[in-house]
Design an enzyme around this catalytic site. Structure first.
Site, PDB file in Angstrom:
ATOM      1  N   TYR A  90      49.960  41.215  47.316  1.00 24.26           N
ATOM      2  CA  TYR A  90      49.918  42.024  46.084  1.00 24.26           C
ATOM      3  C   TYR A  90      50.830  43.244  46.219  1.00 24.26           C
ATOM      4  O   TYR A  90      51.617  43.560  45.314  1.00 24.26           O
ATOM      5  CB  TYR A  90      48.470  42.444  45.818  1.00 24.26           C
ATOM      6  CG  TYR A  90      48.281  43.233  44.552  1.00 24.26           C
ATOM      7  CD1 TYR A  90      48.448  42.629  43.303  1.00 24.26           C
ATOM      8  CD2 TYR A  90      47.915  44.577  44.585  1.00 24.26           C
ATOM      9  CE1 TYR A  90      48.270  43.346  42.134  1.00 24.26           C
ATOM     10  CE2 TYR A  90      47.736  45.301  43.426  1.00 24.26           C
ATOM     11  CZ  TYR A  90      47.918  44.678  42.196  1.00 24.26           C
ATOM     12  OH  TYR A  90      47.741  45.400  41.034  1.00 24.26           O
ATOM     13  N   SER A 114      51.935  49.525  40.805  1.00 25.51           N
ATOM     14  CA  SER A 114      50.593  49.933  41.260  1.00 25.51           C
ATOM     15  C   SER A 114      50.789  50.986  42.331  1.00 25.51           C
ATOM     16  O   SER A 114      51.848  51.024  42.994  1.00 25.51           O
ATOM     17  CB  SER A 114      49.870  48.726  41.869  1.00 25.51           C
ATOM     18  OG  SER A 114      48.806  49.151  42.705  1.00 25.51           O
TER      19      SER A 114
HETATM   20  N1  LIG Z   1      42.948  46.999  37.447  1.00 22.30           N
HETATM   21  C1  LIG Z   1      43.548  47.702  38.394  1.00 22.30           C
HETATM   22  O1  LIG Z   1      42.911  48.370  39.229  1.00 22.30           O
HETATM   23  C2  LIG Z   1      45.047  47.714  38.482  1.00 22.30           C
HETATM   24  C3  LIG Z   1      45.650  48.671  39.304  1.00 22.30           C
HETATM   25  C4  LIG Z   1      47.034  48.702  39.392  1.00 22.30           C
HETATM   26  C5  LIG Z   1      47.792  47.779  38.690  1.00 22.30           C
HETATM   27  N2  LIG Z   1      47.158  46.854  37.917  1.00 22.30           N
HETATM   28  C6  LIG Z   1      48.005  45.888  37.218  1.00 22.30           C
HETATM   29  O2  LIG Z   1      47.754  45.977  35.821  1.00 22.30           O
HETATM   30  C7  LIG Z   1      48.010  44.706  35.213  1.00 22.30           C
HETATM   31  C8  LIG Z   1      46.838  44.320  34.335  1.00 22.30           C
HETATM   32  O3  LIG Z   1      45.686  44.301  35.152  1.00 22.30           O
HETATM   33  P1  LIG Z   1      44.205  44.226  34.558  1.00 22.30           P
HETATM   34  O4  LIG Z   1      43.355  44.889  35.566  1.00 22.30           O
HETATM   35  O5  LIG Z   1      44.185  44.653  33.146  1.00 22.30           O
HETATM   36  O6  LIG Z   1      43.988  42.625  34.674  1.00 22.30           O
HETATM   37  P2  LIG Z   1      43.155  41.562  33.803  1.00 22.30           P
HETATM   38  O7  LIG Z   1      42.909  40.432  34.722  1.00 22.30           O
HETATM   39  O8  LIG Z   1      41.996  42.220  33.136  1.00 22.30           O
HETATM   40  O9  LIG Z   1      44.219  41.128  32.685  1.00 22.30           O
HETATM   41  C9  LIG Z   1      45.386  40.424  33.002  1.00 22.30           C
HETATM   42  C10 LIG Z   1      45.747  39.514  31.836  1.00 22.30           C
HETATM   43  O10 LIG Z   1      46.986  38.844  32.188  1.00 22.30           O
HETATM   44  C11 LIG Z   1      46.890  37.509  31.733  1.00 22.30           C
HETATM   45  N3  LIG Z   1      47.812  36.670  32.512  1.00 22.30           N
HETATM   46  C12 LIG Z   1      47.680  36.261  33.796  1.00 22.30           C
HETATM   47  N4  LIG Z   1      48.695  35.464  34.139  1.00 22.30           N
HETATM   48  C13 LIG Z   1      49.498  35.353  33.053  1.00 22.30           C
HETATM   49  C14 LIG Z   1      50.705  34.653  32.790  1.00 22.30           C
HETATM   50  N5  LIG Z   1      51.266  33.873  33.734  1.00 22.30           N
HETATM   51  N6  LIG Z   1      51.265  34.763  31.557  1.00 22.30           N
HETATM   52  C15 LIG Z   1      50.687  35.537  30.599  1.00 22.30           C
HETATM   53  N7  LIG Z   1      49.536  36.218  30.798  1.00 22.30           N
HETATM   54  C16 LIG Z   1      48.945  36.126  32.011  1.00 22.30           C
HETATM   55  C17 LIG Z   1      45.427  37.124  31.958  1.00 22.30           C
HETATM   56  O11 LIG Z   1      45.034  35.992  31.178  1.00 22.30           O
HETATM   57  C18 LIG Z   1      44.706  38.418  31.562  1.00 22.30           C
HETATM   58  O12 LIG Z   1      44.347  38.408  30.200  1.00 22.30           O
HETATM   59  C19 LIG Z   1      48.314  43.744  36.368  1.00 22.30           C
HETATM   60  O13 LIG Z   1      49.715  43.616  36.527  1.00 22.30           O
HETATM   61  C20 LIG Z   1      47.728  44.451  37.575  1.00 22.30           C
HETATM   62  O14 LIG Z   1      48.379  44.092  38.775  1.00 22.30           O
HETATM   63  C21 LIG Z   1      45.806  46.791  37.784  1.00 22.30           C
END
Ligand SMILES: NC(=O)c1ccc[n+]([C@@H]2O[C@H](COP(=O)([O-])OP(=O)(O)OC[C@H]3O[C@@H](n4cnc5c(N)ncnc54)[C@H](O)[C@@H]3O)[C@@H](O)[C@H]2O)c1
Length: 257
Positions: free
Chosen positions: A154, A141
């Site tokens: 985080y 991130s």
């Molecule tokens: N959305 C943002 O702004 C953003 C920014 C930077 C990084 N990220 C990173 O991107 C990734 C995805 O984020 P998102 O926004 O799509 O999140 P989201 O919450 O929409 O999706 C995450 C998915 O991961 C699954 N998950 C959680 N724990 C799990 C586990 N132990 N085993 C298997 N699956 C699991 C959840 O059920 C969910 O379907 C994350 O690593 C997040 O840190 C997101």
């Protein structure tokens, strides 16, 4: 068809960025292994892909559990014979200054966001080493690069993932494996909607304050990150190794440079 005949495994592919990436990879010709913890969400991703004429298989596994990740790897290999690309995407958010974070919450975020990158890599890399090819995308991130208020736990996980990416790349380059990291800014997904609800009395005001961190007037969309993941998964990025790829509307090199 930029991923024709490739087999790609995406963790946390039942929602947000993972779901969008799974759909894009399948549309580009890949067979996609959709991993998640939540059966309903994982199956939904598979249904969307199949409805569009693509190939996908849902495998439930908690990325923090060695037994489940090992079993997922074996099932994926039994079905498709190989894994060309691994996208370590699953992750959760964490809010609060360090002293506000409870030990259990600290352990949970470390486990999902860091161990959740380590374990799928641990079980899948040996198969890539044997074939002397493969590409791994780790979800970091832009918080790994800039200080943001009340994101201590985080940020620690995403900094670790970036450091891990560079180390993995050095170790696995001799085996023809590339390892790169994605560094998104704020992307409008259920993850961010939860963060907004938990962190701000007025989520709309929260959204406005997030926009002030970046140059773009829009927040990122899951598709923006999916397209960057597609580039890293495909051979088009063959000269990218151990690199961070920013998809952040100018948050790192714009506002804070
Ligand atoms: N959305 C943002 O702004 C953003 C920014 C930077 C990084 N990220 C990173 O991107 C990734 C995805 O984020 P998102 O926004 O799509 O999140 P989201 O919450 O929409 O999706 C995450 C998915 O991961 C699954 N998950 C959680 N724990 C799990 C586990 N132990 N085993 C298997 N699956 C699991 C959840 O059920 C969910 O379907 C994350 O690593 C997040 O840190 C997101």
């Amino acid at each position: 068809m930029r991923l024709r005949d490739k087999v790609c495994l995406i963790t946390g592919a039942g929602s947000g960025i993972g779901q969008s990436t799974a759909a894009l990879f399948a549309a580009e010709g890949a067979a996609v292994i959709v991993n998640d913890l939540d059966d309903g969400k994982g199956q939904d991703t598979v249904s969307r892909i199949e409805a569009a004429g693509g190939t996908a298989l849902y495998i439930r596994a908690d990325v923090t559990r060695p037994d489940e990740v090992s079993a997922m790897t074996e099932r994926a290999l039994a079905r498709f014979g190989r894994i060309d690309a691994l996208f370590n995407n699953a992750g959760i958010s964490g809010v609060g200054m360090l002293h506000e974070v409870e030990p259990d919450a600290w352990d949970r975020i470390m486990s999902i966001n860091i161990k959740g990158v380590y374990l799928p890599s641990k079980y899948i890399v040996p198969h890539m080493m044997e074939r002397r090819q493969g590409t791994i995308i780790n979800m970091s991130s832009c918080v790994a690069e800039i200080g943001l208020a009340r994101r201590a736990s985080y940020a620690a996980t995403k900094g670790a993932v970036l450091a891990l990416t560079k180390s993995m790349q050095v170790d696995y380059a001799p085996y023809g494996i590339r390892v790169n990291a994605l560094l998104p800014g704020t992307i409008l997904t259920p993850f961010v909607e939860t963060y907004l609800r938990n962190s701000y009395d007025d989520p709309e005001a929260g959204l406005e304050s997030i926009k002030k961190r970046q140059l773009s007037e829009e927040l990122g969309r899951p598709e923006d990150v999916a397209k960057a993941a597609l580039f890293l998964a495909s051979d088009e990025s063959k000269f990218m190794m151990g690199s961070p790829l920013y998809i952040d509307g100018g948050a790192v090199f714009g506002k804070n440079a």
